[in-house]
Scaffold this active site. Structure first.
Site, PDB file in Angstrom:
ATOM      1  N   SER A   1      -9.644   2.467  56.903  1.00 12.29           N
ATOM      2  CA  SER A   1      -9.255   3.815  56.516  1.00 12.29           C
ATOM      3  C   SER A   1      -9.982   4.926  57.271  1.00 12.29           C
ATOM      4  O   SER A   1      -9.791   5.090  58.458  1.00 12.29           O
ATOM      5  CB  SER A   1      -9.441   3.937  55.005  1.00 12.29           C
ATOM      6  OG  SER A   1      -8.966   5.156  54.568  1.00 12.29           O
TER       7      SER A   1
ATOM      8  N   ALA B   1     -11.257  14.736  45.297  1.00 10.73           N
ATOM      9  CA  ALA B   1     -11.280  15.941  46.126  1.00 10.73           C
ATOM     10  C   ALA B   1     -10.947  15.601  47.576  1.00 10.73           C
ATOM     11  O   ALA B   1     -10.371  16.409  48.307  1.00 10.73           O
ATOM     12  CB  ALA B   1     -12.653  16.596  46.047  1.00 10.73           C
ATOM     13  N   ASN B   2     -11.239  14.351  47.988  1.00  9.60           N
ATOM     14  CA  ASN B   2     -10.976  13.957  49.374  1.00  9.60           C
ATOM     15  C   ASN B   2      -9.487  13.731  49.670  1.00  9.60           C
ATOM     16  O   ASN B   2      -9.128  13.383  50.790  1.00  9.60           O
ATOM     17  CB  ASN B   2     -11.805  12.723  49.751  1.00  9.60           C
ATOM     18  CG  ASN B   2     -11.445  11.484  48.940  1.00  9.60           C
ATOM     19  OD1 ASN B   2     -10.360  11.375  48.396  1.00  9.60           O
ATOM     20  ND2 ASN B   2     -12.378  10.542  48.858  1.00  9.60           N
TER      21      ASN B   2
ATOM     22  N   ASP C   1      -5.496  10.523  56.469  1.00  6.79           N
ATOM     23  CA  ASP C   1      -6.648   9.718  56.902  1.00  6.79           C
ATOM     24  C   ASP C   1      -6.147   8.458  57.623  1.00  6.79           C
ATOM     25  O   ASP C   1      -4.939   8.293  57.847  1.00  6.79           O
ATOM     26  CB  ASP C   1      -7.578   9.400  55.722  1.00  6.79           C
ATOM     27  CG  ASP C   1      -6.996   8.347  54.799  1.00  6.79           C
ATOM     28  OD1 ASP C   1      -5.762   8.162  54.802  1.00  6.79           O
ATOM     29  OD2 ASP C   1      -7.761   7.688  54.080  1.00  6.79           O
TER      30      ASP C   1
ATOM     31  N   ARG D   1     -25.092   9.587  45.524  1.00  3.33           N
ATOM     32  CA  ARG D   1     -24.575   8.254  45.196  1.00  3.33           C
ATOM     33  C   ARG D   1     -24.489   7.438  46.484  1.00  3.33           C
ATOM     34  O   ARG D   1     -24.294   8.008  47.564  1.00  3.33           O
ATOM     35  CB  ARG D   1     -23.215   8.318  44.479  1.00  3.33           C
ATOM     36  CG  ARG D   1     -22.161   9.132  45.193  1.00  3.33           C
ATOM     37  CD  ARG D   1     -20.807   9.042  44.515  1.00  3.33           C
ATOM     38  NE  ARG D   1     -20.204   7.744  44.698  1.00  3.33           N
ATOM     39  CZ  ARG D   1     -19.514   7.385  45.790  1.00  3.33           C
ATOM     40  NH1 ARG D   1     -19.353   8.211  46.805  1.00  3.33           N
ATOM     41  NH2 ARG D   1     -18.989   6.193  45.882  1.00  3.33           N
ATOM     42  N   PRO D   2     -24.623   6.111  46.340  1.00  7.86           N
ATOM     43  CA  PRO D   2     -24.487   5.295  47.540  1.00  7.86           C
ATOM     44  C   PRO D   2     -23.004   5.168  47.871  1.00  7.86           C
ATOM     45  O   PRO D   2     -22.186   4.944  46.978  1.00  7.86           O
ATOM     46  CB  PRO D   2     -25.055   3.937  47.105  1.00  7.86           C
ATOM     47  CG  PRO D   2     -24.918   3.901  45.624  1.00  7.86           C
ATOM     48  CD  PRO D   2     -24.906   5.302  45.121  1.00  7.86           C
ATOM     49  N   SER D   3     -22.641   5.336  49.135  1.00  8.63           N
ATOM     50  CA  SER D   3     -21.234   5.165  49.512  1.00  8.63           C
ATOM     51  C   SER D   3     -20.855   3.698  49.328  1.00  8.63           C
ATOM     52  O   SER D   3     -21.673   2.805  49.527  1.00  8.63           O
ATOM     53  CB  SER D   3     -21.049   5.569  50.973  1.00  8.63           C
ATOM     54  OG  SER D   3     -19.841   5.038  51.459  1.00  8.63           O
ATOM     55  N   GLY D   4     -19.606   3.472  48.971  1.00  4.98           N
ATOM     56  CA  GLY D   4     -19.098   2.094  48.877  1.00  4.98           C
ATOM     57  C   GLY D   4     -18.287   1.725  50.104  1.00  4.98           C
ATOM     58  O   GLY D   4     -17.667   0.663  50.134  1.00  4.98           O
ATOM     59  N   THR D   5     -18.251   2.605  51.094  1.00  7.84           N
ATOM     60  CA  THR D   5     -17.457   2.285  52.292  1.00  7.84           C
ATOM     61  C   THR D   5     -18.244   2.464  53.587  1.00  7.84           C
ATOM     62  O   THR D   5     -17.818   1.987  54.630  1.00  7.84           O
ATOM     63  CB  THR D   5     -16.204   3.193  52.386  1.00  7.84           C
ATOM     64  OG1 THR D   5     -16.644   4.550  52.444  1.00  7.84           O
ATOM     65  CG2 THR D   5     -15.266   3.002  51.227  1.00  7.84           C
TER      66      THR D   5
HETATM   67  C1  G16 Z   1     -11.986   4.956  49.822  1.00  4.54           C
HETATM   68  C2  G16 Z   1     -11.564   4.926  48.383  1.00  4.54           C
HETATM   69  C3  G16 Z   1     -11.680   6.311  47.798  1.00  4.54           C
HETATM   70  C4  G16 Z   1     -13.096   6.839  47.998  1.00  4.54           C
HETATM   71  C5  G16 Z   1     -13.491   6.767  49.474  1.00  4.54           C
HETATM   72  C6  G16 Z   1     -14.930   7.105  49.711  1.00  4.54           C
HETATM   73  O1  G16 Z   1     -11.115   5.779  50.531  1.00  4.54           O
HETATM   74  O2  G16 Z   1     -10.233   4.464  48.298  1.00  4.54           O
HETATM   75  O3  G16 Z   1     -11.360   6.228  46.435  1.00  4.54           O
HETATM   76  O4  G16 Z   1     -13.189   8.159  47.575  1.00  4.54           O
HETATM   77  O5  G16 Z   1     -13.296   5.458  49.948  1.00  4.54           O
HETATM   78  O6  G16 Z   1     -15.723   6.195  48.993  1.00  4.54           O
HETATM   79  P1  G16 Z   1     -17.296   6.164  49.145  1.00  4.54           P
HETATM   80  O7  G16 Z   1     -17.764   7.548  48.853  1.00  4.54           O
HETATM   81  O8  G16 Z   1     -17.744   5.151  48.144  1.00  4.54           O
HETATM   82  O9  G16 Z   1     -17.597   5.792  50.567  1.00  4.54           O
HETATM   83  P2  G16 Z   1     -10.461   5.311  51.887  1.00  4.54           P
HETATM   84  O10 G16 Z   1      -9.456   6.359  52.162  1.00  4.54           O
HETATM   85  O11 G16 Z   1     -11.584   5.251  52.880  1.00  4.54           O
HETATM   86  O12 G16 Z   1      -9.901   3.958  51.584  1.00  4.54           O
END
Ligand code: G16
Length: 543
Positions: free
Chosen positions: A68, A378-379, A282, A505-509
């Site tokens: 993404s 918001a994103n 995105d 917060r820690p990012s999950g991505t």
């Molecule tokens: C993904 C999730 C979204 C989240 C974003 C950022 O988006 O689908 O719900 O807001 O990651 O997450 P984080 O702040 O944990 O990194 P995408 O568009 O990258 O799949």
């Protein structure tokens, strides 16, 4: 699991050894990381998807190869459940376990235990499993998709169906349609969107000529698919830039994540676009944000997910008011990132506003509790969920209303919105079409839409630290529980600013800690964001 099945899993796993010291977790939206390290992960998620399909047989599961908004050299994988929603969170720990299994033998023993515990019947003569695979335009996608195919097919009775290059929401839509017994090709997706879009445009009372919209396709799959959709639509004046064909790099100074976080114009846009309505997707087209330039400067006026949510909420509410439908439970879902001004605005409309943790899987779950639940991060990631019962009620009601009456038109609009807007997941393409409909319905320019409320100035910062998992937050992510003492220090900073608000917060991505700060002036928001980022560095160290 019989010996033949064990041998098949071992054989295919031997092809995809786990890179040394790779440690992954399913995260906010599946596994993500450097694409060169992900073959074993994707292969194993292929196996997981087959097991999920067998567990819920007869059902089709979706597996999407995408990272993404991440940089082009990253990739990732996420799974769609038969409903088209995200993989059940109950299965994420198993995903984490197998993704990190150090050897094929350990992997197979974990699978064996899980299959027994979940009572999954493999090769038992029951219904077979089916996994639909899609990928975005990243160069690494093709090889990773092959790894997923091998993983899927190593489970007896399961087949992988390669659906090629798709947006994430397209794959989710197709999986949902397939499991509902509906037509589920990409063409069906485009036709369904086009039909409901046309229907909504026909229902606009005083149609004005619409002005041109310019799309920033972030050099990814979204721009490519919008080109296809253009062929189906006659009543949308859209110019598509950053298609990736002109040498631009995916997500590099373009796209919804860049535009929303940096609040500056993406590459390919400039002084000639002042005042023009623009929109950014995105990397896998599950997010959209609108913007316009008010001067020749780089700075933009941003209409983010909160503003899209507010526009949709107004439109839906207007239709419900026509129906005088007090029994429809309409609610909206936001996260801690929602601008405080948007929440005040939505509450001022008399709407029920609830909060969820970051990640669409969390918002979707809460929105599904309403008859009509609108959720947006918001994103720019979000959609409108209609409960099946409420849609049936509307369809029945329409039969009793006289054609062309205000009530009948309001019902028709709501039903068309439920068909247009993706019911499985946030979808930039269907979101764009609905924004365009609502603006035309209201007779509003993008500037007029922007006046709904004025955003509180905000700032987002990414902080690279040695171990982001050292940050542990409360369930709504507004307070940090760990490292000990950091929240008190953050509160001390917040107190220095009028209407100050900040969280980490820690990012999950991505491998970063995210900082969000808000205050009454941009200077204050920047200063609060910077000082909280400094605190993160001093508590966790810099990497
Ligand atoms: C993904 C999730 C979204 C989240 C974003 C950022 O988006 O689908 O719900 O807001 O990651 O997450 P984080 O702040 O944990 O990194 P995408 O568009 O990258 O799949």
């Amino acid at each position: 699991m019989d010996e033949t099945q064990i041998a098949s899993l071992l054989k295919s796993s031997d092809l995809f050894p786990l890179p040394q010291s790779l440690k992954l977790s399913y995260g906010t939206a599946g596994f993500r990381g450097d694409a060169t390290l992900l073959a074993s992960t994707v292969h194993r998620v292929g196996i997981l998807s087959s097991l999920r399909s067998l567990k819920l047989a007869p059902s089709t599961i979706g597996l999407m190869i995408t990272a993404s908004h991440n940089k082009a050299s990253d990739n990732g994988v996420k799974v769609s459940d038969p409903s088209g929603g995200m993989l059940s969170q109950e299965w994420e720990p198993f995903g984490d376990q197998i993704a990190n299994a150090p050897s094929p033998q350990k992997l197979v023993s974990l699978i064996r235990e899980f299959v027994e515990r979940e009572e999954i019947s493999i090769g038992g003569g029951g219904e077979g499993g089916e996994v639909w695979l899609g990928r975005d335009t990243r160069p690494s996608g093709e090889a990773l998709l092959r790894a997923a195919e091998i993983g899927v097919s190593s489970v007896s009775g399961c087949v992988a169906v390669n659906k090629g290059v798709l947006t994430t929401p397209q794959l989710h839509w197709m999986v949902r349609a397939k499991n509902k017994g509906l037509n589920a090709t990409e063409k069906d997706y485009f036709e369904s969107l086009t039909t409901s879009f046309k229907c909504l445009i026909d229902l606009i009372p005083n149609k004005l000529e619409s002005s041109k919209l310019v799309l920033d396709g972030t050099n990814g799959v979204g721009g490519e698919k919008m080109e296809v959709l253009k062929g189906y639509l006659s009543n949308l004046d859209i110019e598509i830039r950053n298609t990736g064909r002109d040498g631009g790099v995916l997500n590099e100074s373009v796209g919804a994540d860049f535009v929303q976080k940096e609040k500056v114009v993406p590459l390919g846009f400039g002084v000639n676009d002042v005042g023009v309505r623009c929109v950014s997707f995105d990397g896998d087209a599950d997010r959209l944000v609108y913007f316009y330039l008010s001067s020749g400067e780089k700075k933009i006026e941003l209409l983010d997910g909160d503003k899209i949510l507010s526009l949709f909420a107004l439109f839906v509410k207007e239709q419900l008011n026509v129906l005088d439908d007090g029994c429809c439970r309409l609610g909206v879902v936001q996260t801690a990132y929602a601008n405080g001004a948007s929440t005040d605005y939505l509450k001022g409309l008399g709407l029920e506003v609830v909060f969820a943790k970051t990640g669409v899987k969390h918002l979707h779950e809460k929105a599904a509790e309403f008859d009509v639940g609108i959720y947006f991060e918001a994103n720019g990631h979000g959609t409108i969920l209609f409960s099946e019962d409420y849609v049936s009620l509307l369809v029945d009601k329409r039969k009793e209303l006289s054609e062309g009456s205000d009530e009948c038109n309001a019902v028709s609009r709501l039903v068309a919105v439920s068909n247009l807007i993706n019911q499985a997941v946030g979808d930039a393409i269907s979101g764009l079409l609905l924004v365009e409909v609502v603006l035309r319905h209201m007779g509003w320019s993008v500037q007029k839409w922007n006046e709904l409320y004025k955003d509180l100035p905000s700032r987002q910062v990414k902080v690279e630290v040695p171990d982001r998992t050292a940050v542990v937050t409360t369930s709504e992510e507004t307070e940090a529980l760990r490292p000990l003492g950091i929240q008190d220090a953050i509160n001390g900073e917040i107190r220095k600013y009028k209407r100050g608000r900040a969280f980490i917060r820690p990012s999950g991505t991505e491998d970063v800690v995210r900082v969000y700060a808000e205050a009454t002036t941009q200077e204050d928001a920047d200063s609060l964001g910077d000082s909280v980022a400094q605190l993160v560095k001093s508590f966790l160290g810099s990497s």
